[in-house]
Design a protein around this motif. Sequence first.
Motif, short mmCIF file in Angstrom:
data_model
loop_
_atom_site.label_atom_id
_atom_site.label_comp_id
_atom_site.label_asym_id
_atom_site.label_seq_id
_atom_site.Cartn_x
_atom_site.Cartn_y
_atom_site.Cartn_z
N GLU A 272 0.83 -1.20 0.00
CA GLU A 272 0.00 0.00 0.00
C GLU A 272 0.87 1.26 0.00
O GLU A 272 0.57 2.22 -0.72
CB GLU A 272 -0.93 0.00 1.21
N HIS B 269 1.95 2.02 -3.30
CA HIS B 269 0.84 2.13 -4.25
C HIS B 269 0.89 1.00 -5.30
O HIS B 269 0.65 1.22 -6.49
CB HIS B 269 0.83 3.51 -4.92
N HIS C 3 -2.82 -2.64 -5.84
CA HIS C 3 -3.79 -3.00 -6.88
C HIS C 3 -3.30 -4.19 -7.72
O HIS C 3 -4.10 -4.96 -8.24
CB HIS C 3 -4.09 -1.80 -7.79
N SER D 173 -8.53 -2.62 -1.93
CA SER D 173 -7.89 -1.65 -1.04
C SER D 173 -8.40 -0.24 -1.32
O SER D 173 -8.91 0.05 -2.41
CB SER D 173 -6.37 -1.70 -1.24
N ARG D 174 -8.23 0.63 -0.34
CA ARG D 174 -8.61 2.04 -0.56
C ARG D 174 -7.80 2.65 -1.70
O ARG D 174 -8.26 3.56 -2.37
CB ARG D 174 -8.42 2.84 0.71
N TYR D 175 -6.60 2.11 -1.94
CA TYR D 175 -5.77 2.64 -3.03
C TYR D 175 -6.25 2.15 -4.40
O TYR D 175 -6.01 2.81 -5.41
CB TYR D 175 -4.30 2.25 -2.81
N GLU E 296 -8.38 4.53 -6.32
CA GLU E 296 -7.75 5.67 -6.99
C GLU E 296 -7.49 5.40 -8.47
O GLU E 296 -7.19 6.32 -9.22
CB GLU E 296 -6.42 6.00 -6.29
N SER F 261 -10.53 7.45 3.50
CA SER F 261 -9.42 7.85 2.63
C SER F 261 -9.88 8.43 1.30
O SER F 261 -9.08 8.94 0.53
CB SER F 261 -8.52 6.64 2.35
N ASN F 262 -11.19 8.34 1.02
CA ASN F 262 -11.73 8.86 -0.24
C ASN F 262 -12.94 9.73 0.06
O ASN F 262 -13.59 9.59 1.10
CB ASN F 262 -12.15 7.70 -1.15
#
Length: 303
Positions: free
Chosen positions: A23, A26, A29, A61-63, A66, A99-100
Amino acid sequence: MKPWPADPKYGFLNPGEFIKVLERGHLIHKLDLHILDLVCQDLEEAMQKGETYPMISVNLSRYDLELPDLHERVNTILSRHGVKSSQIRIEITESALLSNTEAVIKEHISRFHEDGYQVWLDDFGSGFSSLNSLQNFDFDLLKIDMAFLRHANEKTPTILMDVIDMAKRLGIETLSEGLETKDEYDFLHSIGCVLAQGFYFSQPLPKAKITAKRKERGLEFESPAEHAFYQKIGQVNVLNALYPFSGSNCQELVETVPVMVFLDKGGDFDIIYANRLLKAGLSPSVSRVKITRQPSRKSFVPF
């Protein structure tokens, strides 16, 4: 959640040891989409063999949220293996909600729903919980973090009962994760939480060992029709004994009105759910009842 394969130097690595590293870089994903691809490979193989296969949930994931082309990537993986979106559940953790922005989360959930996926809220009750999560976002299921039950006190049963009661009245399913004991399972089942996972059932296993354990125990996956049937049963609100399908809440009725949910098998009825008051009138060994119909009354005959 994916454990890292055994490393020759470091051995088995728990997800908590490498997920944060991915994470921070990044790169998470890449792992998440790879896991989705492996899941779809397994489903494709099962379909080709004509085997019954389960609905499977995958974590994002929160990432991952993105990624500008997240939905295209997910849909492409499913299309490549001939897997339908109805076979996959998308899990979003509560931390992703922090986070978003609300608009970003709503857009992702809406897009997943449009494409035919269910969207689950993972780790509900882990410390980030807010009623805003339920008010602002259209989740299909809440995964209740059982760390909440691990730190239980005299208030915990009431809180859990109200969470499940509220979820049912909102049309949201519930699943308890991290179950370790029969007492935990029995309590959650008694208040209408029909889905559960955890070490009480099994530790995480490779696919081959899962297949072997299923054969050993004579277990089969639900068919899509069975899944839809039991999903419908799970919507019955056993905490509202007199008004199980309404929004009316009367918690005292849980212990004052006998409640049973049973499956009709041509005159024999398998008990799916019975509250404590009704169980008190049945032998502990009773799992099936027969209804005898007479002109003036109906009676339950345990056997």
